[in-house]
Design a protein around this motif. Structure first.
Motif, short mmCIF file in Angstrom:
data_model
loop_
_atom_site.label_atom_id
_atom_site.label_comp_id
_atom_site.label_asym_id
_atom_site.label_seq_id
_atom_site.Cartn_x
_atom_site.Cartn_y
_atom_site.Cartn_z
N VAL A 114 -0.63 -0.98 0.38
CA VAL A 114 -0.76 -0.33 1.92
C VAL A 114 -1.24 1.03 1.76
O VAL A 114 -1.57 1.70 2.66
N HIS A 115 -0.84 1.57 0.50
CA HIS A 115 -1.30 3.18 0.47
C HIS A 115 -1.47 3.57 -1.26
O HIS A 115 -0.54 3.31 -2.05
N ARG A 130 2.26 2.88 -2.26
CA ARG A 130 3.33 1.99 -1.70
C ARG A 130 2.80 0.51 -1.56
O ARG A 130 1.64 0.28 -1.20
N GLY A 153 7.20 1.91 3.59
CA GLY A 153 6.14 2.87 4.37
C GLY A 153 6.09 4.31 3.48
O GLY A 153 7.13 4.76 2.88
N GLU A 165 -2.97 8.41 7.50
CA GLU A 165 -2.59 7.44 6.30
C GLU A 165 -1.73 6.23 6.74
O GLU A 165 -1.72 5.24 6.25
N ARG A 166 -0.72 6.60 7.60
CA ARG A 166 0.33 5.65 8.11
C ARG A 166 -0.44 4.62 8.96
O ARG A 166 0.06 3.60 9.07
N GLN A 169 -2.12 2.28 6.87
CA GLN A 169 -1.12 1.55 6.05
C GLN A 169 -0.69 0.43 7.00
O GLN A 169 -0.50 -0.54 6.56
N ARG A 172 -3.42 -2.23 6.97
CA ARG A 172 -3.51 -3.00 5.78
C ARG A 172 -2.41 -4.11 5.70
O ARG A 172 -2.38 -5.17 5.16
N THR A 201 2.50 3.49 14.12
CA THR A 201 2.88 2.00 13.27
C THR A 201 3.46 0.91 14.10
O THR A 201 3.01 -0.27 14.38
#
Length: 266
Positions: A114-115, A130, A153, A165-166, A169, A172, A201
């Protein structure tokens, strides 16, 4: 079905942690911050990142698998870097692990990132890679499938604020769940998301039809007394159908990590 999510803190409190997991033995255990060092028989190693020094249980993955002998054990590495035996570097893998009781057949799964992606030559620069893991299991007692996804996370040294980015994430992560879930499945997402309760999120998960149980239950946080910093929220669990929840709690005792276990009964 009982599902537990927990950041294991690298096994820093391995004794209480292993005893608790052996006693509780949830049908599905989603464990973050797990160490797997197959090249050493050492029990304990040290993580060093500048001034951040932390004891780590060298083969926590194998130890948890040993206390849950009736579970299938799956390790999902995010990176391989060096932990330390005194001044001797030891290659060690860091990531997630999922444990599923043999009474629940695994009928689908997906593992991904996810990252960033897998880091084979070090833990990498912050925010680090991650991974996430999604499982589809069949619950014969209920006659239906349940799809479960967990992630750890990303940690941003600036804090737990919303970032591009979060948000990426979270998208994804939800997409990974959809790789295994089928129409009619109950969906469960969980993990140490490293965000605040009002975060983008969680909003994205709400928009995806999920009910987040930590915030809905007005719990005061998900960190144990071993966590001395401000900001007591990090861990979350959400379901696609709140009516399927028979019970949910943030476990305060025993303390087995600097995070509290999240325990869901369906």
């Amino acid at each position: 079905m009982r599902i537990m999510s927990l950041n294991a803190w690298g096994g820093t409190l391995h004794g209480p942690l292993l005893r608790y997991l052996a006693q509780e033995a949830p049908e599905v255990l989603c464990l973050q911050e797990v160490i797997h060092s197959p090249e050493t028989s050492k029990l304990d190693l040290t993580y060093r990142d500048g001034d951040h020094v932390l004891a780590q249980r060298a083969n926590l993955f194998s130890e948890v698998a040993a206390v849950l002998p009736e579970h299938a054990a799956i390790f999902c590495p995010a990176a391989q870097g060096m932990l330390w035996d005194g001044e001797l570097p030891v290659p060690s893998r860091w990531g997630l692990a999922s444990f599923v009781h043999r009474s629940l057949p695994i009928i689908g799964q997906a593992q991904g990132f996810v990252h960033k992606g897998y880091e084979p030559d070090g833990f990498g620069e912050h925010p680090r890679s991650r991974s996430a893991h999604a499982l589809r299991v069949f619950d014969h007692a209920q006659g239906s499938a349940v799809s479960i996804a967990q992630m750890h996370g990303l940690r941003d040294l600036r804090g737990k604020m919303d970032t591009h980015e979060r948000a990426a994430q979270a998208r994804r992560f939800l997409a990974l769940l959809e790789q295994v879930a089928e129409p009619g499945d109950l969906r469960v997402v969980c993990g140490d998301f490293n965000v605040e309760p009002g975060s983008e999120t969680l909003r994205l998960m709400t928009e995806a039809g999920m009910t987040e149980l930590v915030t809905a239950g007005n719990f005061e946080g998900t960190r144990s007394a071993h966590y001395a910093k401000p900001g007591k929220f990090a861990d979350y669990m959400a379901v696609s159908n709140a009516a399927a929840v028979r019970g949910f709690t943030v476990v305060r005792a025993p303390e087995v990590s600097d995070h509290c276990p999240l325990l869901l009964d369906l």
